[in-house]
Motif scaffolding. Structure first.
Motif: not given
Length: 402
Positions: A259-270, A278-293
């Motif tokens: 999900f990394g990028r050299g520029t930020v393109v995701t506008k929806d911070r949520s 895989d939705f298995a134990i230990g799988d987590r969610q992260f804001p895509r905008h934060a990763i790109e930022q």
């Protein structure tokens, strides 16, 4: 009739060691016949930190390449990188000695010797002398011999490094019982592979973004004008993600690659993305905008440091061919846009020549392919190989007397 030689190209990188073997026939025909790779160990920011670990990884890659080729390597062309490498420019001028003002070979030899004569600090040694175009009475000339003029000038960008760090790299290869033929800057190897003669004439900046270092070379008037190395690369994007998102480095690397990028393109911070998906134990969610930022900020900072290092040597007006990006980290989406914004010129991802096999077209192979091209062709467009040979010979003497 000269015998066939088998030449190795070796890049001991921060994330991996890469070896190619080329078959040199009649001194001018190139065939890539072997490939070897191994995850790097004991190398930090392009420099050997654990000699035993680095040797084991390098020797594994060399053995894999020899098994792939079905032959032993005769000699090696070895890439040089690391933050210890530095450079300076020095020039000299002589009056043409003949009465008829015809430039002679001794005139050229004298001005070149004087331009390269600047002493280095204690503990440093020359890796490359990169000559810029000669000037005869103020005009650039590719070869001044037999031309008429009164004043001949020559200038060199001299790259030098720490003796100990260079010796470590060579000693790793010598431990495999193979000779190091040349030391070649990683940036020059990438440049000779990806930048055309027209690019170099018009002005082009080649930036090789690896895992632990970023190597760059600026070309103008057909010659390398300036080179540099930053001890920063893709690993630092991973570290920033690890700290910013409070995850392990392994998890951060996974997020960067997906999900990394050299520029930020995701506008929806949520908007959220899954670590594994895989939705298995230990799988987590992260804001895509934060990763790109996070990755975009570090990418922009890296290019800003490169531009600062280039200083007045870089100008958009004199870099008509723009920027060529390569190295493993150049696969980060949007990295070309980030470079274009910082430098104010077009930027593109480097493309290997058509003769390169599909399995070697990844940008992570650019530098080692350039090494092999240099080693297999007497016409390779790298400056002053004799200077590099002297450097290698000096280190051999160092080992002989140790």
């Amino acid at each position: 009739m000269s015998r066939t030689k088998f030449i190795g190209a070796v890049e001991i990188g921060t994330s991996k060691v890469t070896v190619l073997i080329g078959e040199l026939t009649q001194g001018r025909t190139l065939h890539i016949i072997g490939v070897g790779e191994c995850q790097s160990r004991g190398v930090i920011k392009g420099a050997v930190a654990d000699f035993k670990a680095a040797s084991e990884a390098t020797h594994s890659a060399l053995m894999a390449a020899e098994q792939s080729a079905g032959t032993r390597i005769d000699e090696v062309y070895l890439a040089q990188t690391g933050g210890h490498l530095e450079g300076f420019y020095n020039e000299a001028a002589v009056n043409v000695s003949s009465a008829d003002n015809l430039v002679s070979s001794p005139d050229i030899d004298t001005v070149c010797r004087l331009a390269k004569a600047k002493n280095l600090p204690e503990g440093r040694m020359v890796v490359h002398h990169l000559r810029r175009p000669f000037r005869l009475d103020g005009r650039n000339v590719p070869d001044p011999e037999h031309l008429v003029g009164q004043r001949l000038e020559a200038g060199y960008w001299t790259v030098h490094g720490q003796e100990g760090k260079i010796a470590d790299n060579i000693h790793v290869i010598r431990g495999f019982n193979v000779r190091v033929a040349e030391l070649i800057l990683s940036s020059l190897a990438s440049g000779t592979m990806l930048a055309s003669a027209e690019d170099k004439q018009n002005g082009v900046l080649v930036i090789d973004v690896g895992a632990g270092t970023t190597d760059f070379v600026l070309y103008r008037d057909g010659c390398a004008q300036l080179t540099g190395v930053l001890p920063v690369g893709g690993v630092h994007l991973t570290n920033d993600l690890s700290l910013g998102l409070r995850v392990t480095e392994g998890q951060a690397e996974k997020l960067k690659l997906r999900f990394g990028r050299g520029t930020v393109v995701t506008k929806d911070r949520s908007e959220k993305v899954w670590l594994n998906g895989d939705f298995a134990i230990g799988d987590r969610q992260f804001p895509r905008h934060a990763i790109e930022q996070i990755t975009a900020a570090r990418t922009t900072e890296l290019f800003e440091v490169v531009r600062k290092k280039l200083g007045a040597a870089f100008s958009p007006e004199k870099t008509a061919a723009g920027i060529i990006l390569t190295g493993g980290t150049s696969k980060l989406p949007g990295i070309d846009e980030a470079a274009a914004r910082v430098f104010g010129v077009q930027a593109r991802l480097g493309e290997a020549p058509g003769w390169v096999a599909e399995n070697l077209r990844d940008p992570g192979f650019s530098s080692v392919l350039g090494l092999l091209q240099y080693g297999l062709s007497s016409r390779a467009d790298l400056a002053a190989p004799r200077a590099a040979s002297r450097a290698t010979g000096w280190v051999k003497k160092l080992f002989a007397t140790a």
